[in-house]
Design a protein around this motif. Structure first.
Motif, PDB file in Angstrom:
ATOM      1  N   ARG A  61       0.811  -1.226   0.000  1.00  7.69           N
ATOM      2  CA  ARG A  61       0.000   0.000   0.000  1.00  7.69           C
ATOM      3  C   ARG A  61       0.844   1.276   0.000  1.00  7.69           C
ATOM      4  O   ARG A  61       0.565   2.187  -0.795  1.00  7.69           O
ATOM      5  CB  ARG A  61      -0.987  -0.018   1.160  1.00  7.69           C
ATOM      6  CG  ARG A  61      -1.920   1.189   1.120  1.00  7.69           C
ATOM      7  CD  ARG A  61      -3.067   1.057   2.075  1.00  7.69           C
ATOM      8  NE  ARG A  61      -3.981   0.050   1.537  1.00  7.69           N
ATOM      9  CZ  ARG A  61      -4.785  -0.688   2.293  1.00  7.69           C
ATOM     10  NH1 ARG A  61      -4.785  -0.557   3.591  1.00  7.69           N
ATOM     11  NH2 ARG A  61      -5.601  -1.567   1.740  1.00  7.69           N
ATOM     12  N   PRO A  62       1.867   1.409   0.834  1.00  6.95           N
ATOM     13  CA  PRO A  62       2.656   2.652   0.798  1.00  6.95           C
ATOM     14  C   PRO A  62       3.315   2.892  -0.564  1.00  6.95           C
ATOM     15  O   PRO A  62       3.421   4.038  -1.012  1.00  6.95           O
ATOM     16  CB  PRO A  62       3.717   2.449   1.885  1.00  6.95           C
ATOM     17  CG  PRO A  62       3.161   1.404   2.791  1.00  6.95           C
ATOM     18  CD  PRO A  62       2.302   0.527   1.917  1.00  6.95           C
ATOM     19  N   ILE A  63       3.719   1.835  -1.213  1.00  7.92           N
ATOM     20  CA  ILE A  63       4.330   1.970  -2.544  1.00  7.92           C
ATOM     21  C   ILE A  63       3.283   2.468  -3.532  1.00  7.92           C
ATOM     22  O   ILE A  63       3.537   3.400  -4.313  1.00  7.92           O
ATOM     23  CB  ILE A  63       4.923   0.634  -3.020  1.00  7.92           C
ATOM     24  CG1 ILE A  63       5.998   0.152  -2.046  1.00  7.92           C
ATOM     25  CG2 ILE A  63       5.479   0.760  -4.437  1.00  7.92           C
ATOM     26  CD1 ILE A  63       6.427  -1.287  -2.255  1.00  7.92           C
ATOM     27  N   ALA A  64       2.108   1.856  -3.503  1.00 11.33           N
ATOM     28  CA  ALA A  64       1.038   2.248  -4.422  1.00 11.33           C
ATOM     29  C   ALA A  64       0.617   3.696  -4.181  1.00 11.33           C
ATOM     30  O   ALA A  64       0.388   4.452  -5.138  1.00 11.33           O
ATOM     31  CB  ALA A  64      -0.156   1.309  -4.266  1.00 11.33           C
ATOM     32  N   ILE A  65       0.541   4.083  -2.929  1.00  6.81           N
ATOM     33  CA  ILE A  65       0.166   5.467  -2.608  1.00  6.81           C
ATOM     34  C   ILE A  65       1.223   6.432  -3.138  1.00  6.81           C
ATOM     35  O   ILE A  65       0.898   7.477  -3.697  1.00  6.81           O
ATOM     36  CB  ILE A  65      -0.049   5.628  -1.089  1.00  6.81           C
ATOM     37  CG1 ILE A  65      -1.327   4.886  -0.673  1.00  6.81           C
ATOM     38  CG2 ILE A  65      -0.124   7.101  -0.701  1.00  6.81           C
ATOM     39  CD1 ILE A  65      -1.515   4.757   0.827  1.00  6.81           C
TER      40      ILE A  65
END
Length: 109
Positions: A61-65
């Motif tokens: 999730r942090p990468i996608a964000i």
């Protein structure tokens, strides 16, 4: 697209350049997301629970964000490659949004 408004070779090449630049600029992040998805798939195939698979996916999730703004910019840049007729066709043929889950159909008592 229908043949009358199909992408020209210049458009196809332009979109390929845009996508290639995005991939090159974000290769480490995209590789990390791919590895996370592969890990989740392997976990599913080996019988992991939904919660275990979810825990794996959440790590991405942090990468996608972090990619979100640049991904939106990519979509906008690709949109600018289309002609007005192509844009109109895309808008006219995009999937309709689903209603609220389990809601009765419009007009139902």
């Amino acid at each position: 697209f229908p043949d009358s408004i199909k992408l020209s070779q210049v458009q196809i090449d332009s979109i390929a350049v845009l996508r290639g630049a995005f991939r090159a600029a974000h290769a480490p992040q995209l590789d990390s997301l791919k590895a996370i998805f592969e890990q989740a798939r392997a976990a599913k195939e080996s019988g992991a629970t939904r919660e275990e698979i979810h825990a794996i996916l959440v790590t991405g999730r942090p990468i996608a964000i972090a990619l979100r703004v640049d991904l939106v910019d990519l979509h906008y840049a690709v949109w600018q490659v289309f002609t007005p007729a192509q844009k109109a066709w895309i808008v006219a043929h995009r999937p309709r949004r689903m209603g609220t889950p389990m809601a009765p159909p419009p007009g139902a008592p």
